[in-house]
Design a protein around this motif. Structure first.
Motif, PDB file in Angstrom:
ATOM      1  N   GLY A 249      52.218  80.214  68.585  1.00 12.87           N
ATOM      2  CA  GLY A 249      53.225  80.870  67.299  1.00 12.87           C
ATOM      3  C   GLY A 249      53.347  82.289  67.602  1.00 12.87           C
ATOM      4  O   GLY A 249      52.228  82.963  68.061  1.00 12.87           O
ATOM      5  N   LEU A 250      54.459  82.912  67.473  1.00 11.30           N
ATOM      6  CA  LEU A 250      54.679  84.362  67.691  1.00 11.30           C
ATOM      7  C   LEU A 250      55.477  84.984  66.543  1.00 11.30           C
ATOM      8  O   LEU A 250      56.489  84.427  66.119  1.00 11.30           O
ATOM      9  N   THR A 251      54.744  85.919  65.831  1.00 12.91           N
ATOM     10  CA  THR A 251      55.200  86.641  64.541  1.00 12.91           C
ATOM     11  C   THR A 251      55.680  87.871  64.869  1.00 12.91           C
ATOM     12  O   THR A 251      54.949  88.662  65.445  1.00 12.91           O
ATOM     13  N   HIS A 252      56.669  88.193  64.664  1.00 14.55           N
ATOM     14  CA  HIS A 252      57.331  89.630  64.741  1.00 14.55           C
ATOM     15  C   HIS A 252      56.709  90.296  63.597  1.00 14.55           C
ATOM     16  O   HIS A 252      56.324  89.959  62.764  1.00 14.55           O
ATOM     17  N   PRO A 253      56.668  91.736  64.087  1.00 19.18           N
ATOM     18  CA  PRO A 253      56.033  92.815  63.004  1.00 19.18           C
ATOM     19  C   PRO A 253      56.720  92.753  61.672  1.00 19.18           C
ATOM     20  O   PRO A 253      56.031  92.748  60.492  1.00 19.18           O
ATOM     21  N   CYS A 287      47.417  80.514  68.456  1.00 14.96           N
ATOM     22  CA  CYS A 287      47.211  79.472  69.409  1.00 14.96           C
ATOM     23  C   CYS A 287      47.366  78.019  68.888  1.00 14.96           C
ATOM     24  O   CYS A 287      46.545  77.847  67.796  1.00 14.96           O
ATOM     25  N   VAL A 288      48.105  77.065  69.216  1.00 15.83           N
ATOM     26  CA  VAL A 288      48.277  75.829  68.783  1.00 15.83           C
ATOM     27  C   VAL A 288      47.481  74.848  69.502  1.00 15.83           C
ATOM     28  O   VAL A 288      46.984  73.911  69.222  1.00 15.83           O
ATOM     29  N   PRO A 308      47.802  67.168  70.848  1.00 18.10           N
ATOM     30  CA  PRO A 308      46.890  66.028  70.753  1.00 18.10           C
ATOM     31  C   PRO A 308      45.470  66.253  71.079  1.00 18.10           C
ATOM     32  O   PRO A 308      44.681  65.573  70.652  1.00 18.10           O
ATOM     33  N   GLU A 309      45.154  67.567  71.605  1.00 15.18           N
ATOM     34  CA  GLU A 309      43.645  67.848  71.975  1.00 15.18           C
ATOM     35  C   GLU A 309      43.050  68.779  70.844  1.00 15.18           C
ATOM     36  O   GLU A 309      43.719  69.108  69.814  1.00 15.18           O
ATOM     37  N   ALA A 310      41.696  68.509  70.706  1.00 19.81           N
ATOM     38  CA  ALA A 310      40.974  69.535  69.612  1.00 19.81           C
ATOM     39  C   ALA A 310      39.912  70.583  70.418  1.00 19.81           C
ATOM     40  O   ALA A 310      39.288  71.101  69.743  1.00 19.81           O
ATOM     41  N   GLY A 311      40.359  70.630  71.674  1.00 14.18           N
ATOM     42  CA  GLY A 311      39.457  71.627  72.183  1.00 14.18           C
ATOM     43  C   GLY A 311      40.240  72.324  73.724  1.00 14.18           C
ATOM     44  O   GLY A 311      41.237  71.757  73.971  1.00 14.18           O
ATOM     45  N   PHE A 312      39.674  73.178  74.393  1.00 13.94           N
ATOM     46  CA  PHE A 312      39.745  73.703  75.445  1.00 13.94           C
ATOM     47  C   PHE A 312      38.980  73.279  76.523  1.00 13.94           C
ATOM     48  O   PHE A 312      37.880  73.276  76.521  1.00 13.94           O
ATOM     49  N   PHE A 313      39.708  72.889  77.703  1.00 17.80           N
ATOM     50  CA  PHE A 313      38.777  72.682  78.961  1.00 17.80           C
ATOM     51  C   PHE A 313      39.564  73.634  79.872  1.00 17.80           C
ATOM     52  O   PHE A 313      40.346  73.465  80.746  1.00 17.80           O
ATOM     53  N   GLY A 314      38.884  75.094  79.465  1.00 18.36           N
ATOM     54  CA  GLY A 314      39.381  76.104  80.450  1.00 18.36           C
ATOM     55  C   GLY A 314      38.843  76.357  81.690  1.00 18.36           C
ATOM     56  O   GLY A 314      37.543  76.334  81.893  1.00 18.36           O
ATOM     57  N   VAL A 315      39.614  77.166  82.564  1.00 18.07           N
ATOM     58  CA  VAL A 315      39.348  77.724  83.963  1.00 18.07           C
ATOM     59  C   VAL A 315      38.430  78.801  83.773  1.00 18.07           C
ATOM     60  O   VAL A 315      38.989  79.765  82.828  1.00 18.07           O
ATOM     61  N   ALA A 316      37.354  79.057  84.148  1.00 18.78           N
ATOM     62  CA  ALA A 316      36.542  80.338  83.938  1.00 18.78           C
ATOM     63  C   ALA A 316      36.832  81.394  84.708  1.00 18.78           C
ATOM     64  O   ALA A 316      37.037  82.412  84.151  1.00 18.78           O
ATOM     65  N   CYS A 391      38.383  79.399  68.355  1.00 15.78           N
ATOM     66  CA  CYS A 391      39.478  80.541  68.771  1.00 15.78           C
ATOM     67  C   CYS A 391      39.674  81.371  67.870  1.00 15.78           C
ATOM     68  O   CYS A 391      40.259  80.926  66.831  1.00 15.78           O
ATOM     69  N   PRO A 392      39.538  82.779  67.957  1.00 15.45           N
ATOM     70  CA  PRO A 392      39.867  83.515  66.901  1.00 15.45           C
ATOM     71  C   PRO A 392      41.216  83.519  66.531  1.00 15.45           C
ATOM     72  O   PRO A 392      41.534  84.052  65.177  1.00 15.45           O
ATOM     73  N   ILE A 393      42.128  83.100  67.345  1.00 15.82           N
ATOM     74  CA  ILE A 393      43.482  83.268  66.699  1.00 15.82           C
ATOM     75  C   ILE A 393      44.013  81.734  66.766  1.00 15.82           C
ATOM     76  O   ILE A 393      45.153  81.382  66.819  1.00 15.82           O
ATOM     77  N   ALA A 394      43.207  80.701  66.684  1.00 14.26           N
ATOM     78  CA  ALA A 394      43.679  79.407  66.246  1.00 14.26           C
ATOM     79  C   ALA A 394      44.576  79.282  65.080  1.00 14.26           C
ATOM     80  O   ALA A 394      44.370  79.953  63.986  1.00 14.26           O
ATOM     81  N   SER A 395      45.868  78.640  65.357  1.00 16.62           N
ATOM     82  CA  SER A 395      46.752  78.601  64.450  1.00 16.62           C
ATOM     83  C   SER A 395      46.362  77.286  63.279  1.00 16.62           C
ATOM     84  O   SER A 395      45.958  76.266  63.487  1.00 16.62           O
ATOM     85  N   PRO A 396      46.447  77.659  61.917  1.00 17.73           N
ATOM     86  CA  PRO A 396      46.254  76.686  60.990  1.00 17.73           C
ATOM     87  C   PRO A 396      47.316  75.419  61.301  1.00 17.73           C
ATOM     88  O   PRO A 396      46.809  74.304  60.742  1.00 17.73           O
TER      89      PRO A 396
END
Ligand code: OXD
Ligand code: MN
Length: 602
Positions: A249-253, A287-288, A308-316, A391-396
């Motif tokens: 999600g991207l929010t304009h000022p 982040c959605v 569809p996922e509930a987590g991140f399997f991210g590259v470190a 995630c601190p910026i997880a989107s509701p």
């Protein structure tokens, strides 16, 4: 057979009971654990794995663990991944095809008695928000407790999934590390069977079998196997899209918000983009999702995406407070790390974490790391598994059953030349051609050589469960169904262009918001774009470069000769799909060719 709870008490779903009983008879485990998905269950399994020496609890990160795999089991294995449709042409030239009957015969012999001496875990899981009618339930049977922990983080797992399923059919997935234990045999830290590895998908009966690997997309069957390969087939049959895309999600000022979906090949920056910290004041990213999007056309004619996922399997490797501070905050606790390095004071370390390697580091191989070896301490495909909620910026909107309306779709790859920083398509069909043209350097996410340019249409090459010629037609058909005024605009982006000195021309990461800002302004009709033979390009001065001292022109340099080569190569690639390649897309390519031929190089 010893069960943790009686099967008939755990579920009343008759199809599920029957399927589990059949797999027990086939795999012959020593006990069966029916997962409930509770925190207690997770902790119990993590403690058992710790006692067995498989997991190392981390001192600096509460409820977090480190582990490392067998060196032969570190990435997705595309060469051992099969689509077993009745007809080879339905799998398409981009997939490895096997006859379903022959593959079933092979699988039956591989899985026979394969869980001897082990516990069989039964994991019901829901892909998508529990309240969403777009969600799908799968059940994975596995003999890997590591898979159970990962599935708990990556999906809505256990009782909640059983409740969502009720007495309906589910997508079955049978997984084994392929290493039965004989009486008294001591287990290895990372059992697997690389010689017999098979990941097989049956798109007509919608089932998954995975044997011999315990890692990532090979073993966590909800991710690539269900949410992409099987779901792409469901999407084609039912009129929706299952895509290898992050969603933000991207929010304009001033407060207006849009949602963007972006497809990049594995390990090309989807997670970093999805968690971007804008360098432009006032802009906000939420982040959605970071890897997969399921997109349906809503009643209002717009395209809606769920993760569809509930987590991140991210590259470190490469993740740091500079490149992705939100990811770093996400993994401060309750995280599983696989194949990173381990510090002597029990924290994790990887190349690009932003601090020098401490002395006496344990490498991903589980031995003391020798800096003089010039080998990385963390495997390039080492990962963190963590709940998206952290995630601190997880989107509701991550839990919104209807999904989020997508205003723009981005396709991006690693291209050191040719592709400009950003390009807007002329139309939906032209945008589909941009997706089909995606070409990128290979990365460590898949076994094999890295850094080689390969076609990866829609970043779906390893993940489309059917003939990609038909997949392109499906995208064109979706465009016809989307109301013209509401169809997302389609863009190509390239953060990876280099100058003659081989250095990246664009700073990337948080500065990518400058490109997102331009896209925002385009989709909200706030700015004009310039015309070029390859698409709409930003006008001079319309990419916000405030406080950034770089020349923008080299990022948009186009050369007629390079583009003629590009078109020829694309024509060759598109022709490899034979009669399944849609004529409308070949027409798009020919129109591009004509525009390039008419173009004056300066
Ligand atoms: C992933 C991949 O793990 O694409 O997401 O390989
Ligand atoms: Mn991925």
């Amino acid at each position: 057979m010893e069960f943790n709870v009686p099967l008939a008490q755990w579920t009343k779903n008759r199809l599920l009971i029957q399927w589990i009983e059949e797999q027990i008879a086939l795999c012959q485990p020593s006990s069966v654990h029916l997962c409930d998905g509770s925190a207690e269950e997770y902790d119990r399994i993590a403690h058992q794995m710790t006692a067995a020496g498989v997991l190392v609890p981390l001192k600096k990160r509460p409820a977090s663990y480190w582990c490392h795999t067998n060196p032969d089991d570190v990435a997705r294995v595309e060469e051992s991944t099969f689509i077993c449709s009745k007809h080879a042409e339905d799998a398409g030239p981009q997939n490895h095809w096997r006859d379903p009957a022959e593959m079933k015969k092979k699988l039956l012999s591989l899985f026979a008695r394969c869980m001897r001496g082990r516990t069989m875990y039964v994991i019901p899981y829901c892909m998508g928000p529990l309240a969403s009618s777009y969600s799908r339930v799968g059940v994975e049977i596995t003999d890997s407790p590591y898979v159970v922990l990962n599935m708990k983080i990556m999906t809505r797992m256990g009782q909640v999934a059983l409740d969502h399923l009720g007495d309906q059919p589910f997508i079955p997935g049978l997984h084994s590390v392929g290493h039965p234990l004989s009486k008294g045999e001591k287990d290895t830290l990372w059992p697997c069977n690389p010689k017999e590895r098979v990941i097989a998908h049956f798109p007509e009966e919608k089932s998954i079998y995975s044997f011999g690997s315990g890692y990532g997309g090979n073993a966590l069957l909800g991710k690539k196997c269900l949410a992409l390969r099987i779901a792409s087939v469901l999407g084609k049959n039912e009129g929706w899209l299952a895509e290898h895309m992050m969603i933000l999600g991207l929010t304009h000022p001033a407060g207006q918000k849009i949602y963007i979906a972006a497809a990049f090949p594995s390990a090309c920056g989807k997670t970093n983009l999805a968690m971007l910290t804008p360098t432009l004041p006032g802009w906000k990213v939420e982040c959605v999702g970071d890897d997969i999007a399921w997109m349906h056309i809503g009643d209002d004619g717009r395209l809606y995406a769920i993760n569809p996922e509930a987590g991140f399997f991210g590259v470190a490797p490469g993740t740091s407070m500079k490149t992705n501070p939100n990811a770093m905050r996400t993994i401060e606790h309750d995280t599983l790390f696989t194949n990173t390095a381990l510090t002597p004071d029990k924290d994790v370390w990887w190349e690009g974490i932003g601090s020098p390697p401490p002395a006496h580091l344990t490498s991903w191989l589980g031995v003391m790391w020798d800096p003089a070896s010039r080998k990385p301490a963390a495997h390039p495909n080492s990962r963190f598994t963590v709940s998206a909620k952290q995630c601190p910026i997880a989107s509701p909107a991550m839990e919104d059953p209807c999904g989020v309306p997508i205003a723009a779709i981005l396709f991006g790859g690693r291209r050191n030349r040719v592709m400009p920083l950003v390009l807007e398509s002329f139309s939906w069909n032209h945008g589909v051609m941009l997706g089909a043209s995606l070409t990128s350097e290979t990365t460590a996410a898949a076994k094999g050589k890295t850094g080689e340019l390969r076609h990866d249409p829609f970043a779906m090459l390893p993940f489309c469960g059917y003939n990609m010629g038909d997949y392109f037609s499906h995208w064109l058909a979706m465009g016809r169904r989307l109301q013209k005024a509401h169809a997302p605009r389609i863009y190509s982006v390239n953060w990876f262009r280099t100058g003659d000195d081989g250095k990246f021309l664009w700073p990337g990461f948080g500065d990518n918001v400058r490109v997102l800002k331009w896209i925002f302004e385009r989709v909200t009709d706030r700015c004009e774009a310039g015309l070029s033979p390859i698409g709409h390009l930003p006008m001079m001065g319309s990419i916000d470069l405030s406080n950034l001292n770089i020349p923008i022109e080299p990022l948009f340099e186009l050369h007629q000769k390079e583009w003629m080569n590009e078109v020829q190569e694309l024509q060759r690639f598109f022709e490899s799909f034979g009669s399944r390649f849609p004529k409308a897309l070949m027409d798009e390519l020919h129109q591009l060719e004509q525009r390039i031929n008419r173009w004056q190089d300066d």
